[in-house]
Design a protein around this motif. Structure first.
Motif, PDB file in Angstrom:
ATOM      1  N   GLU A 242       0.882  -1.284   0.015  1.00 59.03           N
ATOM      2  CA  GLU A 242      -0.152   0.044  -0.116  1.00 59.03           C
ATOM      3  C   GLU A 242       0.949   1.063   0.033  1.00 59.03           C
ATOM      4  O   GLU A 242       0.557   2.319  -0.743  1.00 59.03           O
ATOM      5  N   SER A 243       1.826   1.371   0.691  1.00 61.80           N
ATOM      6  CA  SER A 243       2.725   2.398   0.521  1.00 61.80           C
ATOM      7  C   SER A 243       3.174   2.600  -0.855  1.00 61.80           C
ATOM      8  O   SER A 243       3.152   4.175  -1.285  1.00 61.80           O
ATOM      9  N   LEU A 244       3.576   1.796  -1.641  1.00 60.55           N
ATOM     10  CA  LEU A 244       3.762   2.018  -3.016  1.00 60.55           C
ATOM     11  C   LEU A 244       2.709   2.509  -3.902  1.00 60.55           C
ATOM     12  O   LEU A 244       2.612   3.506  -4.575  1.00 60.55           O
ATOM     13  N   GLU A 245       1.416   1.941  -3.379  1.00 59.83           N
ATOM     14  CA  GLU A 245       0.267   1.961  -4.286  1.00 59.83           C
ATOM     15  C   GLU A 245      -0.247   3.568  -3.910  1.00 59.83           C
ATOM     16  O   GLU A 245      -0.676   4.254  -4.691  1.00 59.83           O
ATOM     17  N   ARG A 246       0.021   3.941  -2.737  1.00 62.51           N
ATOM     18  CA  ARG A 246      -0.487   5.169  -2.267  1.00 62.51           C
ATOM     19  C   ARG A 246       0.236   6.380  -3.197  1.00 62.51           C
ATOM     20  O   ARG A 246      -0.301   7.528  -3.489  1.00 62.51           O
ATOM     21  N   ILE A 247       1.690   6.056  -3.150  1.00 61.39           N
ATOM     22  CA  ILE A 247       2.292   7.126  -3.888  1.00 61.39           C
ATOM     23  C   ILE A 247       1.969   7.334  -5.230  1.00 61.39           C
ATOM     24  O   ILE A 247       1.927   8.101  -5.913  1.00 61.39           O
ATOM     25  N   LYS A 248       1.683   6.126  -5.969  1.00 66.44           N
ATOM     26  CA  LYS A 248       1.348   5.768  -7.509  1.00 66.44           C
ATOM     27  C   LYS A 248       0.124   6.638  -7.528  1.00 66.44           C
ATOM     28  O   LYS A 248      -0.072   7.197  -8.843  1.00 66.44           O
ATOM     29  N   ALA A 249      -0.963   6.826  -6.665  1.00 67.82           N
ATOM     30  CA  ALA A 249      -1.928   7.205  -6.904  1.00 67.82           C
ATOM     31  C   ALA A 249      -2.082   8.690  -6.782  1.00 67.82           C
ATOM     32  O   ALA A 249      -3.208   9.426  -7.196  1.00 67.82           O
ATOM     33  N   MET A 250      -1.158   9.238  -6.365  1.00 59.66           N
ATOM     34  CA  MET A 250      -0.971  10.722  -6.030  1.00 59.66           C
ATOM     35  C   MET A 250      -0.477  11.668  -7.226  1.00 59.66           C
ATOM     36  O   MET A 250       0.168  10.964  -8.039  1.00 59.66           O
ATOM     37  N   PRO A 251      -1.298  12.616  -7.507  1.00 57.75           N
ATOM     38  CA  PRO A 251      -1.006  13.266  -8.635  1.00 57.75           C
ATOM     39  C   PRO A 251       0.592  13.657  -8.640  1.00 57.75           C
ATOM     40  O   PRO A 251       1.094  13.914  -7.922  1.00 57.75           O
ATOM     41  N   SER A 256      -0.383  15.288  -3.105  1.00 57.82           N
ATOM     42  CA  SER A 256      -0.354  14.904  -1.945  1.00 57.82           C
ATOM     43  C   SER A 256      -1.628  14.095  -1.349  1.00 57.82           C
ATOM     44  O   SER A 256      -2.586  13.748  -2.215  1.00 57.82           O
ATOM     45  N   TRP A 257      -1.717  13.464  -0.061  1.00 55.92           N
ATOM     46  CA  TRP A 257      -2.796  12.405  -0.009  1.00 55.92           C
ATOM     47  C   TRP A 257      -4.094  13.209   0.077  1.00 55.92           C
ATOM     48  O   TRP A 257      -5.053  12.547  -0.173  1.00 55.92           O
ATOM     49  N   PRO A 258      -4.336  14.484   0.385  1.00 56.46           N
ATOM     50  CA  PRO A 258      -5.597  14.899   0.220  1.00 56.46           C
ATOM     51  C   PRO A 258      -6.237  14.826  -1.102  1.00 56.46           C
ATOM     52  O   PRO A 258      -7.531  14.842  -1.342  1.00 56.46           O
ATOM     53  N   ASP A 259      -5.447  14.706  -2.132  1.00 58.99           N
ATOM     54  CA  ASP A 259      -5.893  14.529  -3.340  1.00 58.99           C
ATOM     55  C   ASP A 259      -6.539  13.309  -3.742  1.00 58.99           C
ATOM     56  O   ASP A 259      -7.202  13.010  -4.620  1.00 58.99           O
ATOM     57  N   LEU A 260      -6.513  12.259  -2.884  1.00 56.48           N
ATOM     58  CA  LEU A 260      -6.897  11.038  -2.851  1.00 56.48           C
ATOM     59  C   LEU A 260      -8.451  11.016  -2.319  1.00 56.48           C
ATOM     60  O   LEU A 260      -9.159  10.260  -2.600  1.00 56.48           O
ATOM     61  N   LEU A 261      -8.809  11.967  -1.840  1.00 55.10           N
ATOM     62  CA  LEU A 261     -10.056  12.234  -1.153  1.00 55.10           C
ATOM     63  C   LEU A 261     -11.364  12.272  -2.042  1.00 55.10           C
ATOM     64  O   LEU A 261     -11.043  13.021  -3.191  1.00 55.10           O
ATOM     65  N   GLY A 262     -12.425  11.671  -2.031  1.00 58.54           N
ATOM     66  CA  GLY A 262     -13.496  11.899  -2.865  1.00 58.54           C
ATOM     67  C   GLY A 262     -13.655  10.680  -4.200  1.00 58.54           C
ATOM     68  O   GLY A 262     -14.621  10.744  -4.905  1.00 58.54           O
ATOM     69  N   TYR A 290       3.657  12.140   2.972  1.00 65.52           N
ATOM     70  CA  TYR A 290       3.320  11.430   1.698  1.00 65.52           C
ATOM     71  C   TYR A 290       3.120  12.278   0.438  1.00 65.52           C
ATOM     72  O   TYR A 290       2.647  11.656  -0.446  1.00 65.52           O
ATOM     73  N   GLY A 291       3.618  13.514   0.582  1.00 66.21           N
ATOM     74  CA  GLY A 291       3.538  14.528  -0.578  1.00 66.21           C
ATOM     75  C   GLY A 291       4.642  14.447  -1.500  1.00 66.21           C
ATOM     76  O   GLY A 291       5.626  14.012  -1.261  1.00 66.21           O
ATOM     77  N   ARG A 292       4.179  14.684  -2.686  1.00 72.59           N
ATOM     78  CA  ARG A 292       5.384  14.730  -3.777  1.00 72.59           C
ATOM     79  C   ARG A 292       6.109  16.367  -3.814  1.00 72.59           C
ATOM     80  O   ARG A 292       5.199  17.130  -3.442  1.00 72.59           O
ATOM     81  N   MET A 293       7.073  16.397  -4.113  1.00 74.87           N
ATOM     82  CA  MET A 293       7.784  17.755  -4.589  1.00 74.87           C
ATOM     83  C   MET A 293       7.205  18.334  -5.734  1.00 74.87           C
ATOM     84  O   MET A 293       6.841  17.346  -6.601  1.00 74.87           O
ATOM     85  N   ALA A 294       7.155  19.535  -5.777  1.00 74.88           N
ATOM     86  CA  ALA A 294       6.921  20.146  -7.209  1.00 74.88           C
ATOM     87  C   ALA A 294       8.063  20.582  -7.694  1.00 74.88           C
ATOM     88  O   ALA A 294       8.978  20.989  -7.396  1.00 74.88           O
TER      89      ALA A 294
END
Length: 406
Positions: A242-251, A256-262, A290-294
């Motif tokens: 899940e740690s890897l899948e979580r990162i893959k799901a983020m834009p 970041s993880w709030p982008d996974l809501l909804g 769990y955020g990505r850098m910009a």
């Protein structure tokens, strides 16, 4: 410039970030260093292994001693058993953990390690350098336990030093990272005290030169947990499940993880602490986890626990992994060829997060040289070779005075 090199000692030397700028400066010579190599208080002495990294890059083996347990009059004998006629610069950056606002208990509990700040004045009294320099978090100057800095200032002034202290966002000096730090510079009163603000007066760095894209986009892609065959430090934390899948799901590019809501397909990757933040309406406080850098912004502050995406916005902008040791080192101002030594990848990350950026320490070396010789360097001279900055990144500005005095 004198033909004789000026001697420098680094206390709390870590992986060498503060020393390196002086090591590569033509005037200075590192003659001693000391660090107890503590990763966490619970891990004991020697755990972080930073002295091997220091030796690999500076050619000086630091003493593995606990400076909290060493009396000032013992230090010179331990560092210079054969004697030393003159010390010119003392670098001393005690642990910042006890001052950092990132640690909740620091608002009410005075960490015993904080007393090391004032002890630097005692060390200076024995070693008698012309210049003393210290880096720490801004709370050293303005936090609940700023009396430790007040004691340091008083002790140095009693020894005949003029003391300057200010907080700076180091992005201003070319670091591709949002890193606010307090810098303390003390000089014997027969010298004219200078600062980074004096060094950069009338100049700045173009904003596009301080972005993640500019700093690390040229590095080859690797997968999570891999090490590049041409660079053992271009290695990242292994992620799976899940740690890897979580990162893959983020834009990409700042997600970041709030982008996974909804979306039920992505909400399943939220962990309980994330749902708790949603429930109490405190997304902003935890958004970097769990955020990505910009790509087109400076990196966030790289802290000592930067070895996992769950500890901050340390994921790569587009690759599905934690940023590598090499990437975070570059973002913290280390030259590309700096060697981090050790078998524990987590400790290599800690060495980076703990470090003074060499990109900045090289500028401080030029400040020290200016004070000691009276010769102001050209701003083109203060850019550390092997980092991302070039002369083309400099721009003229009418005023660059942006600091908070202690």
């Amino acid at each position: 410039m004198t033909d004789q090199p000026s001697n420098v000692v680094d206390l709390f030397s870590g992986g060498g970030g503060m020393s390196y700028g002086f090591h590569v400066h033509p005037r200075f010579r590192m003659v001693g260093a000391a660090d107890v190599e503590v990763g966490k208080p619970s891990t004991g002495h020697g755990a972080i292994g930073c002295n091997a990294t220091y030796d690999a890059n500076m050619g000086v083996t630091p003493l593995a001693i606990d400076l909290a347990e060493v009396f000032a009059d013992e230090l010179a004998i331990k560092v210079f058993p054969d004697g030393l006629d003159k010390l010119d610069v003392l670098l001393a950056c005690p642990p910042c953990t006890g001052f950092s606002r990132a640690v909740a208990r620091n608002y009410v509990e005075d960490d015993p390690r904080n007393s090391l700040v004032a002890k630097v004045a005692a060390f200076a009294g024995e070693l008698r350098p012309q210049v003393v320099m210290m880096e720490n978090v801004p709370q050293l100057l303005n936090g609940n336990f700023r009396h430790h800095f007040a004691a340091l200032r008083s002790g140095l002034e009693d020894l005949g030093y003029e003391v300057h202290a200010a907080s700076h966002n180091l992005t201003r000096f070319g670091l591709p990272q949002q890193r606010e730090r307090a810098l303390v510079i003390a000089a014997k009163r027969d010298l004219r005290l200078r600062t980074l603000d004096d060094l950069w007066e009338g100049y700045g760095v173009r904003a596009e030169a301080t972005t993640v894209r500019r700093a690390i986009s040229h590095l080859p892609a690797i997968a999570a947990g891999e090490t590049h065959p041409d660079d053992p430090n271009h290695t990242s934390t292994k992620l799976s499940g899940e740690s890897l899948e979580r990162i893959k799901a983020m834009p990409h590019d700042g997600g970041s993880w709030p982008d996974l809501l909804g979306n039920p397909e992505t909400e399943k990757y939220l962990i309980p602490s994330m749902w708790k933040a949603v429930k109490i309406g405190r997304l902003n406080q935890y958004v970097d986890v769990y955020g990505r850098m910009a790509w087109d912004k400076p990196a966030p502050t790289i802290k000592r626990e930067c070895s996992h995406v769950g500890n901050g916005r340390y994921a790569h902008p587009v690759q599905d992994r934690q940023c590598t040791v090499r990437e975070l080192a570059i973002l913290n101002g280390f030259p590309t060829r700096y060697r981090f030594v050790g078998t524990s990848r987590k400790n290599l990350y800690r060495q980076i997060g703990d470090a003074v950026p060499p990109l900045i320490s090289y500028q401080l070396a030029w400040v020290a040289n200016w004070m000691m010789t009276g010769i102001k360097p050209d701003v083109e001279q203060v850019l550390l070779e092997g980092t991302h900055l070039t002369v083309a990144d400099l721009e003229f500005r009418e005023s660059t005075r942006q600091l908070v005095l202690a």
